[in-house]
Design an enzyme around this catalytic site. Structure first.
Site, PDB file in Angstrom:
ATOM      1  N   THR A 165      83.790  12.838  28.864  1.00  0.00           N
ATOM      2  CA  THR A 165      84.586  13.633  29.818  1.00  0.00           C
ATOM      3  C   THR A 165      85.071  12.795  31.011  1.00  0.00           C
ATOM      4  OG1 THR A 165      83.435  15.655  29.266  1.00  0.00           O
ATOM      5  CG2 THR A 165      84.252  15.514  31.498  1.00  0.00           C
ATOM      6  N   ARG A 193      83.776  26.985  21.317  1.00  0.00           N
ATOM      7  CA  ARG A 193      82.773  26.736  22.364  1.00  0.00           C
ATOM      8  C   ARG A 193      83.463  26.338  23.674  1.00  0.00           C
ATOM      9  NH1 ARG A 193      81.548  21.873  25.592  1.00  0.00           N
ATOM     10  NH2 ARG A 193      79.340  21.884  26.068  1.00  0.00           N
ATOM     11  N   GLY A 195      82.619  24.766  27.398  1.00  0.00           N
ATOM     12  CA  GLY A 195      81.549  24.098  28.132  1.00  0.00           C
ATOM     13  C   GLY A 195      81.593  24.415  29.615  1.00  0.00           C
ATOM     14  N   ASP A 196      80.988  23.548  30.379  1.00  0.00           N
ATOM     15  CA  ASP A 196      80.918  23.718  31.837  1.00  0.00           C
ATOM     16  C   ASP A 196      82.236  23.409  32.527  1.00  0.00           C
ATOM     17  OD1 ASP A 196      80.386  20.998  30.897  1.00  0.00           O
ATOM     18  OD2 ASP A 196      80.295  20.500  33.021  1.00  0.00           O
ATOM     19  N   THR A 216      79.801  15.521  34.698  1.00  0.00           N
ATOM     20  CA  THR A 216      79.819  15.136  33.292  1.00  0.00           C
ATOM     21  C   THR A 216      78.388  15.208  32.768  1.00  0.00           C
ATOM     22  OG1 THR A 216      80.264  13.370  31.704  1.00  0.00           O
ATOM     23  CG2 THR A 216      79.702  12.673  33.932  1.00  0.00           C
ATOM     24  N   GLY A 217      78.261  15.514  31.496  1.00  0.00           N
ATOM     25  CA  GLY A 217      76.934  15.649  30.894  1.00  0.00           C
ATOM     26  C   GLY A 217      76.888  16.898  30.029  1.00  0.00           C
ATOM     27  N   HIS A 218      75.693  17.301  29.655  1.00  0.00           N
ATOM     28  CA  HIS A 218      75.496  18.409  28.733  1.00  0.00           C
ATOM     29  C   HIS A 218      75.917  19.736  29.374  1.00  0.00           C
ATOM     30  CE1 HIS A 218      72.676  21.220  26.438  1.00  0.00           C
ATOM     31  NE2 HIS A 218      73.552  20.787  25.557  1.00  0.00           N
ATOM     32  N   GLY A 219      77.069  20.242  28.923  1.00  0.00           N
ATOM     33  CA  GLY A 219      77.676  21.402  29.564  1.00  0.00           C
ATOM     34  C   GLY A 219      76.774  22.617  29.656  1.00  0.00           C
TER      35      GLY A 219
HETATM   36  N1  ASP Z   1      80.349  18.381  30.170  1.00  0.00           N
HETATM   37  C1  ASP Z   1      81.124  18.222  28.981  1.00  0.00           C
HETATM   38  C2  ASP Z   1      80.963  19.460  28.136  1.00  0.00           C
HETATM   39  O1  ASP Z   1      79.846  19.880  27.924  1.00  0.00           O
HETATM   40  C3  ASP Z   1      80.759  17.023  28.171  1.00  0.00           C
HETATM   41  C4  ASP Z   1      80.672  15.704  28.898  1.00  0.00           C
HETATM   42  O2  ASP Z   1      80.632  15.647  30.117  1.00  0.00           O
HETATM   43  O3  ASP Z   1      80.673  14.700  28.210  1.00  0.00           O
HETATM   44  O4  ASP Z   1      81.930  19.956  27.642  1.00  0.00           O
END
Ligand code: ASP
Length: 233
Positions: A165, A193, A195-196, A216-219
């Protein structure tokens, strides 16, 4: 008069060694594009869009061309922009054929009475404002296919193998702060789906009195705590 600043990220979740160099180059190029706007006395909003557009075009990143793939091997993108002075925001969700999702988020913020749009309505806004379309064939890259293949061996939803992201925060010389985030989401995500990223306070937040955040990271984890908003508190 404020001293302008721009901070750009190309994701910080899982970047394989083979992509480190192109990640650094891409982020540098994007930062320069955003900085050029600020140096010319442009607005924080223009700057965050200019930088993200560079990353949306760069296949190294999980946004626009090069976005990661869904369980069906397709691209679905989300974007968010926020104006820290008015607290206005725009978000576009589940986009399949808009070349610059962050531009669409901005149009939603500035040209509609709404904050978040998806599907046919989002497409209509894109068309109304002449935003460029792109095919799935152009969005899906070999790198994304490779990642999807690696992911398929483990099929561990929420694990990240590669590119990531993008997002940024800018402060312009008038003291306005803006934040922007754009993503293809996570590899192997279920179709549909979200995400965040498009959620205000999760994928990003801006308040010109306090600061700006792009995450950024696990949404699914970021959403639980409204991470961007939490950081600004
Ligand atoms: N946050 C993003 C999502 O979950 C993924 C990412 O940051 O790589 O869609």
């Amino acid at each position: 008069m404020a001293k302008p600043v721009i901070v750009v990220h190309g994701g910080a979740w899982g970047i394989p060694d083979r992509l480190v160099e192109s990640n650094l180059k891409g982020v540098e190029k994007a930062t320069k594009a955003g900085w050029a706007v600020l140096e010319g006395n442009g607005s924080a909003l223009d700057a965050v869009v200019a930088a993200v557009n560079v990353l949306e075009d760069d296949p190294t990143f999980d946004a626009g061309i090069g976005s990661v793939l869904t369980e069906d091997g397709t691209v679905e993108m989300d974007s968010l922009i926020m104006d820290g002075t008015t607290l206005d925001a725009g978000a576009a969700v589940g986009l399949k054929d808009v070349r610059y999702p962050i531009k669409l988020a901005r149009k939603i913020m500035e040209e509609t009475p709404h904050v978040m749009m998806t599907g046919e309505g989002a497409s209509r806004i894109a068309d109304k404002h002449g935003l460029e379309r792109i095919s799935q064939d152009e969005l899906v890259t070999e790198e994304a296919k490779l990642e999807f293949k690696e992911w398929s061996k483990k099929a561990e939803l929420g694990s990240s193998f590669g590119h990531d992201t993008v997002g940024d925060v800018a402060l312009d010389d008038e003291g306005n702060i803006a934040a922007a985030t754009c993503t293809g989401g996570v590899t192997g995500k279920l179709v549909g789906r979200i995400g965040d990223v498009p959620l205000i306070g999760s994928g990003g937040y801006a308040d010109s009195r306090v600061g700006g955040v792009s995450t950024t990271g696990h949404g699914e984890s970021i959403m639980k705590v409204n991470l961007a908003r939490l950081v600004l508190n």
